[in-house]
Scaffold this active site. Structure first.
Site, PDB file in Angstrom:
ATOM      1  N   GLY A 126     111.124 -29.506 -64.712  1.00  0.00           N
ATOM      2  CA  GLY A 126     111.258 -28.491 -63.664  1.00  0.00           C
ATOM      3  C   GLY A 126     110.175 -28.646 -62.615  1.00  0.00           C
ATOM      4  N   GLY A 194      84.955 -37.888 -80.927  1.00  0.00           N
ATOM      5  CA  GLY A 194      85.056 -36.435 -80.782  1.00  0.00           C
ATOM      6  C   GLY A 194      85.215 -35.793 -82.151  1.00  0.00           C
ATOM      7  N   GLY A 196      85.694 -32.630 -82.778  1.00  0.00           N
ATOM      8  CA  GLY A 196      86.236 -31.285 -82.592  1.00  0.00           C
ATOM      9  C   GLY A 196      87.343 -31.058 -83.602  1.00  0.00           C
ATOM     10  N   GLU A 217      80.465 -38.351 -82.311  1.00  0.00           N
ATOM     11  CA  GLU A 217      80.414 -37.123 -81.494  1.00  0.00           C
ATOM     12  C   GLU A 217      79.248 -37.193 -80.517  1.00  0.00           C
ATOM     13  N   VAL A 251      79.127 -43.209 -76.320  1.00  0.00           N
ATOM     14  CA  VAL A 251      80.078 -44.323 -76.419  1.00  0.00           C
ATOM     15  C   VAL A 251      79.971 -45.138 -75.133  1.00  0.00           C
ATOM     16  N   SER A 283      89.759 -38.088 -79.397  1.00  0.00           N
ATOM     17  CA  SER A 283      90.025 -36.640 -79.504  1.00  0.00           C
ATOM     18  C   SER A 283      88.858 -35.907 -78.860  1.00  0.00           C
ATOM     19  N   ALA A 334      97.775 -22.175 -79.892  1.00  0.00           N
ATOM     20  CA  ALA A 334      99.178 -21.770 -79.818  1.00  0.00           C
ATOM     21  C   ALA A 334      99.315 -20.249 -79.831  1.00  0.00           C
ATOM     22  N   HIS A 458      92.991  -8.066-107.485  1.00  0.00           N
ATOM     23  CA  HIS A 458      92.194  -8.953-108.325  1.00  0.00           C
ATOM     24  C   HIS A 458      93.109  -9.788-109.217  1.00  0.00           C
TER      25      HIS A 458
HETATM   26  P1  FAD Z   1     102.624 -26.868 -74.878  1.00  0.00           P
HETATM   27  O1  FAD Z   1     102.819 -26.611 -76.307  1.00  0.00           O
HETATM   28  O2  FAD Z   1     101.864 -28.092 -74.486  1.00  0.00           O
HETATM   29  O3  FAD Z   1     104.087 -26.937 -74.251  1.00  0.00           O
HETATM   30  C1  FAD Z   1     104.312 -27.259 -72.931  1.00  0.00           C
HETATM   31  C2  FAD Z   1     105.757 -27.719 -72.787  1.00  0.00           C
HETATM   32  O4  FAD Z   1     106.068 -27.785 -71.408  1.00  0.00           O
HETATM   33  C3  FAD Z   1     106.028 -29.117 -73.353  1.00  0.00           C
HETATM   34  O5  FAD Z   1     107.205 -29.101 -74.103  1.00  0.00           O
HETATM   35  C4  FAD Z   1     106.186 -29.984 -72.104  1.00  0.00           C
HETATM   36  O6  FAD Z   1     107.078 -31.073 -72.292  1.00  0.00           O
HETATM   37  C5  FAD Z   1     106.793 -28.976 -71.153  1.00  0.00           C
HETATM   38  N1  FAD Z   1     106.606 -29.299 -69.735  1.00  0.00           N
HETATM   39  C6  FAD Z   1     105.478 -29.647 -69.096  1.00  0.00           C
HETATM   40  N2  FAD Z   1     105.714 -29.793 -67.774  1.00  0.00           N
HETATM   41  C7  FAD Z   1     107.029 -29.531 -67.591  1.00  0.00           C
HETATM   42  C8  FAD Z   1     107.864 -29.492 -66.454  1.00  0.00           C
HETATM   43  N3  FAD Z   1     107.402 -29.730 -65.229  1.00  0.00           N
HETATM   44  N4  FAD Z   1     109.182 -29.194 -66.636  1.00  0.00           N
HETATM   45  C9  FAD Z   1     109.666 -28.933 -67.877  1.00  0.00           C
HETATM   46  N5  FAD Z   1     108.912 -28.937 -68.986  1.00  0.00           N
HETATM   47  C10 FAD Z   1     107.606 -29.220 -68.843  1.00  0.00           C
HETATM   48  N6  FAD Z   1      96.801 -24.703 -81.882  1.00  0.00           N
HETATM   49  C11 FAD Z   1      96.756 -23.766 -82.836  1.00  0.00           C
HETATM   50  O7  FAD Z   1      96.711 -22.578 -82.511  1.00  0.00           O
HETATM   51  N7  FAD Z   1      96.783 -24.094 -84.166  1.00  0.00           N
HETATM   52  C12 FAD Z   1      96.827 -25.388 -84.570  1.00  0.00           C
HETATM   53  O8  FAD Z   1      96.841 -25.651 -85.780  1.00  0.00           O
HETATM   54  C13 FAD Z   1      96.857 -26.400 -83.585  1.00  0.00           C
HETATM   55  N8  FAD Z   1      96.913 -27.694 -83.948  1.00  0.00           N
HETATM   56  C14 FAD Z   1      96.960 -28.648 -82.974  1.00  0.00           C
HETATM   57  C15 FAD Z   1      96.968 -29.985 -83.377  1.00  0.00           C
HETATM   58  C16 FAD Z   1      96.992 -30.981 -82.429  1.00  0.00           C
HETATM   59  C17 FAD Z   1      97.005 -32.426 -82.865  1.00  0.00           C
HETATM   60  C18 FAD Z   1      97.036 -30.643 -81.042  1.00  0.00           C
HETATM   61  C19 FAD Z   1      97.118 -31.703 -79.991  1.00  0.00           C
HETATM   62  C20 FAD Z   1      97.024 -29.317 -80.645  1.00  0.00           C
HETATM   63  C21 FAD Z   1      96.972 -28.312 -81.608  1.00  0.00           C
HETATM   64  N9  FAD Z   1      96.920 -26.967 -81.256  1.00  0.00           N
HETATM   65  C22 FAD Z   1      96.849 -26.011 -82.224  1.00  0.00           C
HETATM   66  C23 FAD Z   1      96.942 -26.548 -79.850  1.00  0.00           C
HETATM   67  C24 FAD Z   1      98.364 -26.101 -79.462  1.00  0.00           C
HETATM   68  O9  FAD Z   1      99.266 -27.159 -79.709  1.00  0.00           O
HETATM   69  C25 FAD Z   1      98.412 -25.702 -77.999  1.00  0.00           C
HETATM   70  O10 FAD Z   1      97.406 -24.737 -77.747  1.00  0.00           O
HETATM   71  C26 FAD Z   1      99.762 -25.101 -77.665  1.00  0.00           C
HETATM   72  O11 FAD Z   1     100.794 -26.027 -77.903  1.00  0.00           O
HETATM   73  C27 FAD Z   1      99.803 -24.668 -76.199  1.00  0.00           C
HETATM   74  O12 FAD Z   1     101.044 -24.119 -75.928  1.00  0.00           O
HETATM   75  P2  FAD Z   1     101.671 -24.127 -74.470  1.00  0.00           P
HETATM   76  O13 FAD Z   1     102.958 -23.388 -74.573  1.00  0.00           O
HETATM   77  O14 FAD Z   1     100.676 -23.666 -73.492  1.00  0.00           O
HETATM   78  O15 FAD Z   1     101.939 -25.662 -74.112  1.00  0.00           O
HETATM   79  P1  NAI Z   2      87.779 -30.274 -78.975  1.00  0.00           P
HETATM   80  O1  NAI Z   2      87.377 -29.645 -77.707  1.00  0.00           O
HETATM   81  O2  NAI Z   2      88.016 -29.444 -80.169  1.00  0.00           O
HETATM   82  O3  NAI Z   2      86.673 -31.342 -79.390  1.00  0.00           O
HETATM   83  C1  NAI Z   2      86.327 -32.404 -78.572  1.00  0.00           C
HETATM   84  C2  NAI Z   2      84.995 -32.968 -79.054  1.00  0.00           C
HETATM   85  O4  NAI Z   2      84.801 -34.205 -78.407  1.00  0.00           O
HETATM   86  C3  NAI Z   2      83.812 -32.076 -78.702  1.00  0.00           C
HETATM   87  O5  NAI Z   2      83.028 -31.880 -79.830  1.00  0.00           O
HETATM   88  C4  NAI Z   2      83.093 -32.860 -77.614  1.00  0.00           C
HETATM   89  O6  NAI Z   2      81.709 -32.657 -77.608  1.00  0.00           O
HETATM   90  C5  NAI Z   2      83.433 -34.286 -78.003  1.00  0.00           C
HETATM   91  N1  NAI Z   2      83.367 -35.246 -76.901  1.00  0.00           N
HETATM   92  C6  NAI Z   2      83.772 -35.084 -75.628  1.00  0.00           C
HETATM   93  N2  NAI Z   2      83.577 -36.220 -74.926  1.00  0.00           N
HETATM   94  C7  NAI Z   2      83.051 -37.123 -75.776  1.00  0.00           C
HETATM   95  C8  NAI Z   2      82.652 -38.478 -75.666  1.00  0.00           C
HETATM   96  N3  NAI Z   2      82.762 -39.138 -74.532  1.00  0.00           N
HETATM   97  N4  NAI Z   2      82.152 -39.095 -76.754  1.00  0.00           N
HETATM   98  C9  NAI Z   2      82.037 -38.445 -77.931  1.00  0.00           C
HETATM   99  N5  NAI Z   2      82.405 -37.146 -78.109  1.00  0.00           N
HETATM  100  C10 NAI Z   2      82.905 -36.513 -77.039  1.00  0.00           C
HETATM  101  O7  NAI Z   2      89.042 -31.181 -78.602  1.00  0.00           O
HETATM  102  P2  NAI Z   2      90.147 -31.889 -79.507  1.00  0.00           P
HETATM  103  O8  NAI Z   2      89.686 -32.087 -80.890  1.00  0.00           O
HETATM  104  O9  NAI Z   2      90.601 -33.049 -78.705  1.00  0.00           O
HETATM  105  O10 NAI Z   2      91.304 -30.819 -79.550  1.00  0.00           O
HETATM  106  C11 NAI Z   2      91.821 -30.293 -78.328  1.00  0.00           C
HETATM  107  C12 NAI Z   2      92.159 -28.861 -78.496  1.00  0.00           C
HETATM  108  O11 NAI Z   2      93.367 -28.733 -79.237  1.00  0.00           O
HETATM  109  C13 NAI Z   2      91.154 -28.046 -79.288  1.00  0.00           C
HETATM  110  O12 NAI Z   2      90.073 -27.603 -78.500  1.00  0.00           O
HETATM  111  C14 NAI Z   2      91.978 -26.906 -79.734  1.00  0.00           C
HETATM  112  O13 NAI Z   2      92.044 -25.974 -78.700  1.00  0.00           O
HETATM  113  C15 NAI Z   2      93.339 -27.534 -79.956  1.00  0.00           C
HETATM  114  N6  NAI Z   2      93.528 -27.792 -81.381  1.00  0.00           N
HETATM  115  C16 NAI Z   2      93.538 -26.731 -82.226  1.00  0.00           C
HETATM  116  C17 NAI Z   2      93.696 -26.916 -83.576  1.00  0.00           C
HETATM  117  C18 NAI Z   2      93.647 -25.743 -84.466  1.00  0.00           C
HETATM  118  O14 NAI Z   2      93.699 -24.617 -83.966  1.00  0.00           O
HETATM  119  N7  NAI Z   2      93.560 -25.928 -85.784  1.00  0.00           N
HETATM  120  C19 NAI Z   2      93.897 -28.248 -84.148  1.00  0.00           C
HETATM  121  C20 NAI Z   2      93.811 -29.305 -83.170  1.00  0.00           C
HETATM  122  C21 NAI Z   2      93.657 -29.060 -81.836  1.00  0.00           C
END
Ligand code: FAD
Ligand code: NAI
Length: 479
Positions: A126, A194, A196, A217, A251, A283, A334, A458
């Protein structure tokens, strides 16, 4: 190409991740005519709503965390329970196939919910065309091209993985979260840049399955946003598991070839090192996604990070255009995206949607799990807030002993004068579930005494929350 100009909606949501699809459903529940546009494609090219969360984030990572934990338990911990396993084997392709099935069930679930709630779903990308008297024209580029109009637009386009300036993702050797969730065999050696949330969760998955994992990190402190005591406990557990974490590194170069990846870096002490690994996961955070959205066509304002500028109510600089989730300020979670999506739908319908940004829980799904809500002890100290601390180790919890998982603790921080709970920090089994009680308590502005007086079943891990609350008044019963 001929454009089909046919449909006008009260609300058009762009993006069907947790922010977008939930906004669409809530708006439809409130009687509005709603469309949701999403571009994500499944392997066969069909729609795959659910966004990053469902396709390459929360859901698939938790599926692999679960599978890899089962494997580790069978390999290392079943024997403690008197269960012998011989001929233990690992079929990574099957594990990934199961993960893909879990993802598909969630994709299909969202399509079902759209149907049930009469949300019109459009599969395609979109973009804004222009503002008109009827609202905003959105062009959808999918199998065919169409234009729809929305009085209100909710942008929920999410985020993408940030790449290192030294090297682009190829998803073969240099992986983002997408590649890290799709490996079909266990790499002998894996580096994650990273430490994180993704670094720790994906590092845990592949370590449990047998990879030699190093996490590099940049920052000198481990999990800087986490309560320091909890971060220390977690670090001890990860060290014991063999997850190698190096802090304070810089890095320098990353070179990728068919054989693997070579990473050169400087340690915290300034020593030059080279790490040769099979695969590299980068990451280092995520960037808001406004690619191809046509923000400039309507004059939508972005901030210096490329996120869409919004106020506390998710209003952009343009009347009728809202934005939620990872594409705006705030934590990229999310559940934060969902809360914003619901609140925006309610505001569009004339209600008073509300998100309490102080009470968004965080969970890191490693083992032990790490979960928290509210303020950390270091924040309270730097803000000069007088507080009391209560903590309780899982070692002293009967259920944790029975489970064979006694790592970690619950730590509760309460205002020294009023006893209102200011933060709860947990590292240990099922922290992700235990934190919910604490969020509810804080939403009702409970005191630690309130929790201490409530009967907890409990034996349960939740008794540790009650004991930590008792601990604020220095009267734990079991420790
Ligand atoms: P998104 O989920 O990124 O969805 C955006 C959607 O918009 C996508 O489907 C994309 O294709 C679509 N889109 C983009 N541009 C357009 C366009 N122009 N037209 C049509 N469609 C479009 N968060 C948690 O709370 N718990 C977790 O355990 C967790 N684990 C994670 C693990 C990983 C590996 C990663 C990468 C993230 C994780 N997160 C987690 C973070 C979480 O996935 C995001 O915070 C969340 O998905 C954000 O939701 P959103 O709706 O903003 O965007
Ligand atoms: P993050 O922000 O959690 O961690 C990134 C890490 O990379 C930081 O510690 C930062 O200091 C480090 N970093 C940045 N630049 C660097 C470099 N050049 N060299 C070495 N280290 C460096 O980001 P991440 O792990 O990529 O996840 C993205 C986001 O996705 C999270 O912040 C979170 O919001 C969401 N997420 C949430 C999860 C959950 O809720 N369980 C699971 C996975 C992702």
């Amino acid at each position: 190409m001929e454009l089909k100009m046919n449909q006008a909606f009260d609300v058009v949501v762009i993006g069907a991740g947790p922010g977008g699809y939930v906004a669409a459903i809530r708006a439809a529940q409130l009687g509005l005519k709603v469309a949701c546009v999403d571009a994500w494609k499944s392997a066969d090219g069909g729609p795959a709503p659910g966004g990053t969360c469902t396709n390459v984030g929360c859901i698939p990572s938790k599926a692999l965390l679960q599978s890899s934990e089962h494997y580790e338990h069978a390999k290392r911990h079943f024997a403690d329970h008197g269960i012998g396993v011989s001929g233990l084997s690992l079929d990574v392709a099957k594990m990934i196939g199961r993960k893909d099935q879990v993802v598909k069930q969630n994709n299909d679930g969202i399509l079902y919910l759209f149907k049930k709630n009469k949300v019109s779903f459009f599969h395609g990308r979109g973009s804004f065309v222009k503002a008109t008297d009827q609202g905003y024209e959105i062009r959808i580029d999918g199998a065919e091209t169409s234009v729809i109009v929305g009085k209100h637009i909710v942008i929920a386009t999410g985020s993408n993985a940030r790449a290192l300036p030294q090297v682009a993702f190829d998803e073969q050797q240099v992986l983002s979260n997408e590649g890290a969730l799709a490996l079909t065999e266990v790499p002998k050696s894996l580096c994650l840049i990273g430490s994180g949330v993704i670094g720790l969760e994906m590092g845990s998955v592949w370590r449990r399955l047998g990879a030699d994992v190093t996490v590099l990190e940049a920052l000198p402190n481990f999990l800087g946003a986490v309560d320091e005591q909890i971060a220390r406990e977690a670090r001890k557990a990860f060290d014991k598991q063999g997850l190698k974490i190096e802090l304070g590194v810089r890095v320098d170069t990353v070179e990728s070839s068919k054989k693997g990846v070579s990473v050169t870096y400087a340690t915290a002490k300034g020593e030059a090192r080279t790490l040769e690994v099979d695969k590299l996961v980068v990451s280092i955070g995520r960037v808001p996604n406004t690619d191809g959205l046509g923000a400039q066509a309507i004059g939508l304002a972005l901030d210096e990070r490329g996120a869409i500028k919004v106020d506390a109510d998710c209003r952009t600089n343009l009347a009728g255009v809202w934005a939620v989730g990872d594409v705006v300020r705030g934590p990229m979670l999310a559940h934060k995206a969902e809360e914003e999506g619901v609140a925006v739908a309610e505001r569009i319908a004339g209600q008073h949607g509300h998100v309490d940004f102080r009470l968004i829980p965080w969970v890191i799904y490693t083992s032990p799990e790490i979960a928290w809500v509210g303020q950390t002890e270091q924040q309270l100290k730097s803000d000069g807030v007088a507080y009391r601390v209560g903590s309780f180790p899982f070692l002293a919890n009967g259920r944790a002993r029975a489970l064979g998982d006694t790592t970690g603790m619950v730590k509760m921080l309460a205002d020294a004068k009023t006893d209102e709970i200011l933060g709860v920090h947990i590292v240990g089994p099922m922290a992700s579930e235990l934190i919910a009680e604490c969020v509810v308590a804080m939403a009702f502005r409970a005191s630690s005494e309130d929790i201490a007086r409530v009967c907890h079943a409990h034996p349960s891990l939740s008794e540790s929350v009650k004991e930590a609350a008792l601990g604020v008044d220095k009267r734990t019963l079991n420790f």
